[in-house]
Scaffold this active site. Structure first.
Site, PDB file in Angstrom:
ATOM      1  N   HIS A  72       0.841  -1.203   0.000  1.00 51.74           N
ATOM      2  CA  HIS A  72       0.000   0.000   0.000  1.00 51.74           C
ATOM      3  C   HIS A  72       0.871   1.246   0.000  1.00 51.74           C
ATOM      4  CE1 HIS A  72      -4.118  -1.656   1.502  1.00 51.74           C
ATOM      5  NE2 HIS A  72      -3.604  -2.376   0.541  1.00 51.74           N
ATOM      6  N   TYR A 200      -9.327   5.343   7.559  1.00 49.48           N
ATOM      7  CA  TYR A 200      -9.498   5.648   8.977  1.00 49.48           C
ATOM      8  C   TYR A 200     -10.524   6.770   9.077  1.00 49.48           C
ATOM      9  CZ  TYR A 200      -5.152   3.108  10.087  1.00 49.48           C
ATOM     10  OH  TYR A 200      -4.196   2.146  10.260  1.00 49.48           O
ATOM     11  N   PRO A 292      -4.591   0.050  18.728  1.00 51.30           N
ATOM     12  CA  PRO A 292      -4.314  -0.406  17.354  1.00 51.30           C
ATOM     13  C   PRO A 292      -4.364   0.697  16.296  1.00 51.30           C
ATOM     14  CG  PRO A 292      -6.520  -1.053  18.034  1.00 51.30           C
ATOM     15  CD  PRO A 292      -5.864  -0.469  19.243  1.00 51.30           C
ATOM     16  N   LYS A 296       0.760  -0.267  15.086  1.00 53.64           N
ATOM     17  CA  LYS A 296       2.148  -0.386  15.540  1.00 53.64           C
ATOM     18  C   LYS A 296       2.451  -1.646  16.364  1.00 53.64           C
ATOM     19  CE  LYS A 296       3.867   3.156  13.678  1.00 53.64           C
ATOM     20  NZ  LYS A 296       3.923   2.604  12.332  1.00 53.64           N
ATOM     21  N   TYR A 384       3.778   6.504  10.346  1.00 55.41           N
ATOM     22  CA  TYR A 384       2.924   5.364   9.988  1.00 55.41           C
ATOM     23  C   TYR A 384       3.743   4.260   9.325  1.00 55.41           C
ATOM     24  CZ  TYR A 384      -1.238   2.780   8.675  1.00 55.41           C
ATOM     25  OH  TYR A 384      -2.192   1.797   8.556  1.00 55.41           O
TER      26      TYR A 384
HETATM   27  C1  PHB Z   1      -6.337  -4.473  10.681  1.00 57.81           C
HETATM   28  O1  PHB Z   1      -6.420  -4.676   9.471  1.00 57.81           O
HETATM   29  O2  PHB Z   1      -6.674  -5.329  11.514  1.00 57.81           O
HETATM   30  C2  PHB Z   1      -5.825  -3.159  11.140  1.00 57.81           C
HETATM   31  C3  PHB Z   1      -5.292  -2.265  10.232  1.00 57.81           C
HETATM   32  C4  PHB Z   1      -4.833  -1.039  10.665  1.00 57.81           C
HETATM   33  C5  PHB Z   1      -4.909  -0.707  11.988  1.00 57.81           C
HETATM   34  C6  PHB Z   1      -5.416  -1.606  12.914  1.00 57.81           C
HETATM   35  C7  PHB Z   1      -5.876  -2.835  12.490  1.00 57.81           C
HETATM   36  O3  PHB Z   1      -4.467   0.517  12.393  1.00 57.81           O
END
Ligand code: PHB
Ligand code: APR
Length: 389
Positions: A72, A200, A292, A296, A384
């Site tokens: 990505h 997000y 989450p 990280k 990130y």
């Molecule tokens: C996930 O795909 O489970 C996932 C992706 C990004 C995050 C947290 C969880 O920041």
């Protein structure tokens, strides 16, 4: 039994440490409380930093990740329906890899089986002894019989609830913690992801995340109050809530279906200091937890054991204790920066019970700043995709 490094826990931290040490000819035994199937059944994170990809390559387990993982170039933020894409490749020339923790674990387990290195699953009552001296031992019960392993070092990779951190005398350990008043309700579904990249989303009703595991499997989350019951969230309610929190285009394009997994994860920030006690090291979730939001947790765990493997390699190869002595300080510096980033992402993207109208405007201003400032966006991209090791 005798080994050089006894590793507690067969999560990604313990398994990668085992893999890296085996490559250097250092003998390890992994003790895991659960069965192999149980460990592989846990659904967890899915975003790997470039440094993590490099470590998995170094351990010789990168082939399937490179074939099946999704590179990505960026992520999208959606704020009260306004969407903006952050292009990491353009901003800082870096990318991330979407490849599930479950798959990372499977690849590491497979490599370990081929190498013949010993992993003892369903090891009960693991206990750590003598790590303040030169000859630590680990005891456990397997099939009702008590066993003992004599080793040079113990690596505590047994997660937040493990025995390793709990074995350290309380006065030798300082802990730092923040518990958030919400959790993430996540579902896994065999439908194509709604977008090529992660979204997000911040909304007055709460945070939401659109993620994925593969071109045909998606992972979605919505923020729910702490102590919420999964049973209160039949699939239809989940999809309705997710649609309300994302922009109309995303809501309209969602490909919904029956969930194949549904669970709630609490959000917590936690750090223990230090991470070395004589001949015991802590690594991964045993040492620290991040919410989450910044993706990280897995990356920190892999980075910790990357450093630890280097330190132990130096100890056995060059007979130098320098790396071992610096492990805690070196790892904690990076851990705290990831803690900061995860806390910051969490604070701008979630709805807090005590956020007043001023606080809402602050969250909006953070978003507008990131959208309007290349310097702000580069900082997001740098954090990130992972700070330097
Ligand atoms: C996930 O795909 O489970 C996932 C992706 C990004 C995050 C947290 C969880 O920041
Ligand atoms: N004895 C032996 N094994 C134990 C014990 C014990 N007393 N307690 C826990 N374990 C095992 C757990 O069953 C688990 O398999 O230790 C392992 C720890 O693995 P993880 O929890 O996956 O932790 P870690 O390897 O540090 O990986 C961190 O996991 O929670 C996610 O977001 C986090 O992605 C990050 C990753």
């Amino acid at each position: 039994m005798r080994t050089q490094v006894a590793i507690i826990g067969a999560g990604p931290a313990g398994l990668l440490l085992g893999g890296l040490l085996e490559k250097e000819g250092i003998d390890t035994v992994i003790l895991e409380r659960r069965s192999q199937d149980y460990v592989l059944g846990r659904i967890r994170a899915g975003v790997l930093e470039q440094g993590s990809v490099g470590l998995l390559d170094k351990a010789g387990v990168g082939a399937r990740m490179h074939a099946e993982g999704l590179v990505h170039d960026g992520v999208e933020f959606c704020f009260d329906g306004d969407k903006h894409r952050f292009d990491f490749r353009k901003l800082i020339g870096r990318t991330v890899m979407v490849y599930g923790q479950t798959e990372v674990t499977r690849d590491l387990m497979h490599a370990r089986e081929l190498s013949g290195a010993k992993t003892i699953y369903e090891a009960d009552n693991v206990s750590l002894h003598g790590f303040d001296g030169d000859h630590p031992t680990v005891r456990y019960v397997k099939d009702g019989i008590e066993q003992e392993i004599v080793c040079d070092y113990i690596a505590g990779c047994d997660g937040y609830h493990g025995v390793s951190r709990a074995s350290v005398p309380a006065d030798a350990l300082q802990t730092f913690e923040r518990i958030y008043p919400f959790g993430w309700l996540g579902i896994l579904v065999d439908r194509p992801p709604v977008s090529d990249e992660l979204i997000y989303a911040h909304h007055a009703r709460g945070f939401a995340l659109c993620s994925m595991r593969s071109p045909t499997r998606s992972r979605y989350y919505v923020q729910v109050p702490a102590n919420e019951a999964v049973e209160a969230w039949p699939d239809d309610r989940f999809w309705d809530e997710l649609r309300r929190r994302v922009d109309p285009e995303t809501a309209g394009n969602l490909s919904t279906g029956p969930s194949i997994e549904k669970s709630i994860a609490p959000l917590r920030s936690f750090v223990a200091e230090p991470l070395r006690f004589g001949r015991l090291f802590l690594a991964g979730d045993a040492a620290h937890i991040v919410p989450p939001t910044g993706a990280k947790g897995l990356n920190l765990a892999l980075n910790d054991v990357g450093c630890l493997a280097d330190a132990l390699g130096e100890f056995y190869g060059e007979k130098s204790e320098a790396g071992v002595n610096h492990y805690s300080e070196r790892v904690l510096k990076r851990v705290w920066k990831a803690e900061r980033f995860s806390w910051w992402m969490t604070s701008i993207l979630h709805t807090f019970p005590d956020t007043d109208p001023f606080g809402r405007r602050m969250q909006r201003a953070e978003f507008d700043y990131l959208v309007g400032s290349e310097i702000g966006a580069r900082s997001l991209a740098e954090n990130y995709t992972g700070l330097p090791l």
